[in-house]
Design an enzyme around this catalytic site. Structure first.
Site, PDB file in Angstrom:
ATOM      1  N   HIS C 192      43.170  70.841 -43.807  1.00 20.06           N
ATOM      2  CA  HIS C 192      44.026  71.673 -44.663  1.00 20.06           C
ATOM      3  C   HIS C 192      43.333  71.846 -46.002  1.00 20.06           C
ATOM      4  O   HIS C 192      42.830  70.882 -46.561  1.00 20.06           O
ATOM      5  CB  HIS C 192      45.405  71.045 -44.855  1.00 20.06           C
ATOM      6  N   GLY C 201      51.162  74.464 -46.671  1.00 21.09           N
ATOM      7  CA  GLY C 201      51.383  75.820 -46.166  1.00 21.09           C
ATOM      8  C   GLY C 201      50.315  76.808 -46.540  1.00 21.09           C
ATOM      9  O   GLY C 201      49.146  76.452 -46.709  1.00 21.09           O
ATOM     10  N   LEU C 227      54.553  70.535 -40.320  1.00 24.28           N
ATOM     11  CA  LEU C 227      53.410  71.257 -40.882  1.00 24.28           C
ATOM     12  C   LEU C 227      52.738  70.484 -42.014  1.00 24.28           C
ATOM     13  O   LEU C 227      53.383  70.138 -43.006  1.00 24.28           O
ATOM     14  CB  LEU C 227      53.874  72.629 -41.398  1.00 24.28           C
ATOM     15  N   ASP C 228      51.441  70.232 -41.866  1.00 21.17           N
ATOM     16  CA  ASP C 228      50.615  69.591 -42.897  1.00 21.17           C
ATOM     17  C   ASP C 228      51.159  68.228 -43.326  1.00 21.17           C
ATOM     18  O   ASP C 228      50.935  67.785 -44.446  1.00 21.17           O
ATOM     19  CB  ASP C 228      50.492  70.503 -44.138  1.00 21.17           C
ATOM     20  N   ALA C 229      51.880  67.574 -42.439  1.00 17.12           N
ATOM     21  CA  ALA C 229      52.504  66.301 -42.804  1.00 17.12           C
ATOM     22  C   ALA C 229      52.047  65.134 -41.927  1.00 17.12           C
ATOM     23  O   ALA C 229      52.564  64.036 -42.039  1.00 17.12           O
ATOM     24  CB  ALA C 229      54.026  66.434 -42.756  1.00 17.12           C
TER      25      ALA C 229
END
Lengths: 283, 283, 283, 283
Positions: C192, C201, C227-229
């Site tokens: 990311h 995001g 998401l992205d976690a």
């Protein structure tokens, strides 16, 4: 941090060391809270540091030493065990510059460095008030070209008198005599204000400015009889540019010096640095 | 990026340079999009880089040069002006190692480096397919102990033939003859795989392992006749530990080498590096 | 690197684990070349990674598994053993941006990453030639708002067909469906382009420019349904200044992205990353 | 450092600003020792900081202001001029934690920070002796849930009484009321112990541990009425691993906090930070 015993081992690498040590510890119910190993493929040497919860063992250090001795002998170990609770006695040597000294003293004062500081020795009197505010005795031992031997004799005597386990040269700016270096081998920590082996000796920032480097650094190392050539514990750098004068480099370098010295001192106090020849294993 | 002219000036420092140049530019309606100055207090020299929107001026480079000449003369300027749009011709020299070459080629291919690459020269044939995939001619010019002069003659001829503005030694591993260094002074960029001035010469990672340093680095510099002693453009380091073998250091070092080389090349291509003696001003 | 077996263990912490495992290994003459332990004081969990010289053991993986099973059961271990020689099958997913893909492919091609790459999948055809130059099959699976399900079905089918052990999202820019995330839990690695948890995001560099941060970063993590976690493997940053536009940030960020992704991939391929809840232990 | 005047300008970007200012300065024989410009392409705004040797000008600040006013008006400049010699009055607010306070005080005491420190205010009495050793008045203004308004009234009164130019929150741990933030806009500097915008608010290290990040950081920013959302001056990070507990993170973070705060304070004291909306231009 709970009280623990730190078992430090160096020996020729062979099958079964970890197992033997692990079995010894666990046979007495010893709880390992931290374990580090390193087998050096080049030298064929093995290094190990175990932290064992003190209260998990049914005996103290003396009995540990006695019981462990046969294993140590079998594996030809160079070894030691120390209680995390027992503070090392750390004598600081300084000159006029305060940044490294302030940093170490503040970390000690705020409980970040676990040690006793029986005294600070300096060849100038400038830092007396600062040191004494911390409740630490300050010895002013002047030095000039004529009285070097006398100076070092006095310094040695003070160190001995205070039974120092560690001697930290916090920008002391004097070259210790060979006999002092030899006597306290592996116990004297220096901060050199360059990224070694670049810029050995005097005025490294001037040398760096001359060469036009784009990063300057500092090196924390054990003192040996070879100037700035002892085993390195830690190093770091900071970016500079053409805009930075030697004065800027001195200022920026101070921050690296104090950070690197304090990190090195902490590692040493926690028995995390193992020397092997001119290198260090840092667990 | 809009087309701009880059005005690069070095001259003895005195009152009124900025004003004179600024007034000249603005008197023709020139729009300055980026301006950098540096007055070196040690040498008493002044350095300047201005980017002027090309379309804001009513004339082109030739007329600029003509009109600006009197000012340049008045202030004894060493100066140049270049169009940001005009790509420099960059010849790459490599050997067997691909990491630096791949990095530069990829940045060029993806539009990150603004230049032409008329050819790549190597003393081994290994990287031919890689280079040719990028649509760039590849010259294999072998070298051994007996044919050094022949090799360098051929290399020089190819460089000349392709009218190189910049020569990048992307881990070329050969020491260029003094006459080539002299001919292309300030135009040859090398990457040395150590943090200079530490570990000059061959096998720097082996030297670093021997010394037991805790950081390794790379240095991008202009090539002069003194080995690894030319003006430094950029440097960087990466942390290592006792666990890293020489092979690990070689691997970790590659990443630093390629990053530092590509940064240095980019700075040079954008006319951001001014040399002064053995130092660089990097705007 | 000599062939070795990697023994990876997670279990509730208690006395005797290290001893038991060490004794097991040494009882068969097993030579431990690398050993890492970590006891998490918060969760009370224990983690371990041992590399054992393959040729020092008198048996192979199957027999190891059989013989070790009782110990694993006794200590309620979550465990695995793998041969360092056996390459994992790594499928790469990309979009149009080439920097991460080129970096991973080059490291694989030059022998730095030990794995097989059975194929690359992309929703654009742009990178086909690059991939095929490496001798790797390239699958173009377009995606638009209408055919998302179809796209992911095809992507899943290709992944399954190639028996992927690891899936790397090298700037793939699509959000994988929950069922794919669940199926390949702990096997999908994403990069990311921000320093998570900042700027989750879309368009993180635009978010960073908006906030006026002085460092930008990238994060390599396992993909989960949030998401992205997912669990973070590695992160890094690069300094920026007011002069850097979003375009500059995108360019500077690419270097961080590719370095962090490649480091994360290497750690995963060497079985150095143990997941525990939403965190990682990286040996 | 020779005495100089610092001319700081922000205005809409257009042709001729640099020329006009340069011409103005040089027409009086002003010697520019440092010059920085930045034209923000997004906002169309222009920023400038010039240092002019004080003795090179035939007049002082008042006459400079008078003579420069017409130019400032013509270009709609937001501008200021200050003498480098005139120390700003910097009031420090602290709580119990000493690391940031010690660092700033030591830099001031050793001449590294050029400012006056008329007093230190704290809601605890712990740091009194430390502050008073430096010869600085210490005000203990306790705070609890019931007397917040009273506390802040007293704090504001002390700040006003000492005519503070700058207010530094050296881990003060209290949220200043909106009216104080508004009154001292651009003059209050805070250190937040996270890499903003990650982990706003209380206990950022606990938040970081929870998320499993691999780097932690600190952010120095101007205080606005939005908590931890003001213009960022500087940020930095330090690498952590799974081995670091929240206590380790607190300890490691302290070093980043004090370094970043002291850098930010220095930049502010040297008039190097220009605010524009929620961003900073740092020259």
């Amino acid at each position: 941090m709970e009280p623990s015993y730190r078992l430090i081992i160096s020996c020729p690498d062979r099958v079964g060391i970890v197992a033997k040590v692990g079995q010894f510890v666990s046979s007495y119910g010893g709880w390992i809270v931290e374990a580090n190993h390193y087998a050096d493929p080049t030298s064929g040497w093995f290094f190990m540091r175990h932290c064992i919860k003190a209260e998990s063992l049914p005996f103290g250090l003396d009995e540990f030493r006695e019981k462990f001795a046969p294993i140590a002998e079998e594996f030809e170990m160079d070894w030691a065990i120390a209680a995390s609770e027992a503070p090392k006695k750390m004598v600081l040597l300084a000159s006029k510059e305060s940044h490294c000294l302030v940093d170490v003293l503040h970390r000690w004062h705020s409980g970040e460095l676990h040690c006793d500081i029986p005294c600070v020795i300096s060849n100038h009197d400038d830092l007396r008030s600062l040191v004494e505010w911390h409740g630490i005795p300050f010895f002013h031992v002047p030095v000039d070209k004529e009285n070097k031997q006398e100076h070092f004799d006095r310094v040695s005597a003070i160190i001995e008198e205070h039974q120092a386990d560690v001697i930290v040269l916090a920008r002391y700016m004097q070259i210790l005599p060979a006999d002092v270096c030899a006597k306290y081998e592996g116990q004297i920590i220096n901060i050199h204000h360059s990224f070694l082996p670049s810029f050995v000796g005097a005025k490294p920032y001037h040398q760096a400015a001359e060469r036009g480097v784009k990063l300057i650094g500092a090196t924390c190392h054990y003192v040996t009889q070879d100037l700035d050539a002892g085993p390195i514990i830690d190093q770091d750098v900071v970016r500079i540019s053409h805009k930075d004068t030697v004065e800027d480099m001195v200022r920026l370098g101070k921050d690296v010096e104090k950070m690197v010295l304090s990190r090195g001192v902490r590692l040493h106090l926690e028995d995390r640095v193992l020397r092997h020849g001119n290198k260090t294993i840092v667990f």
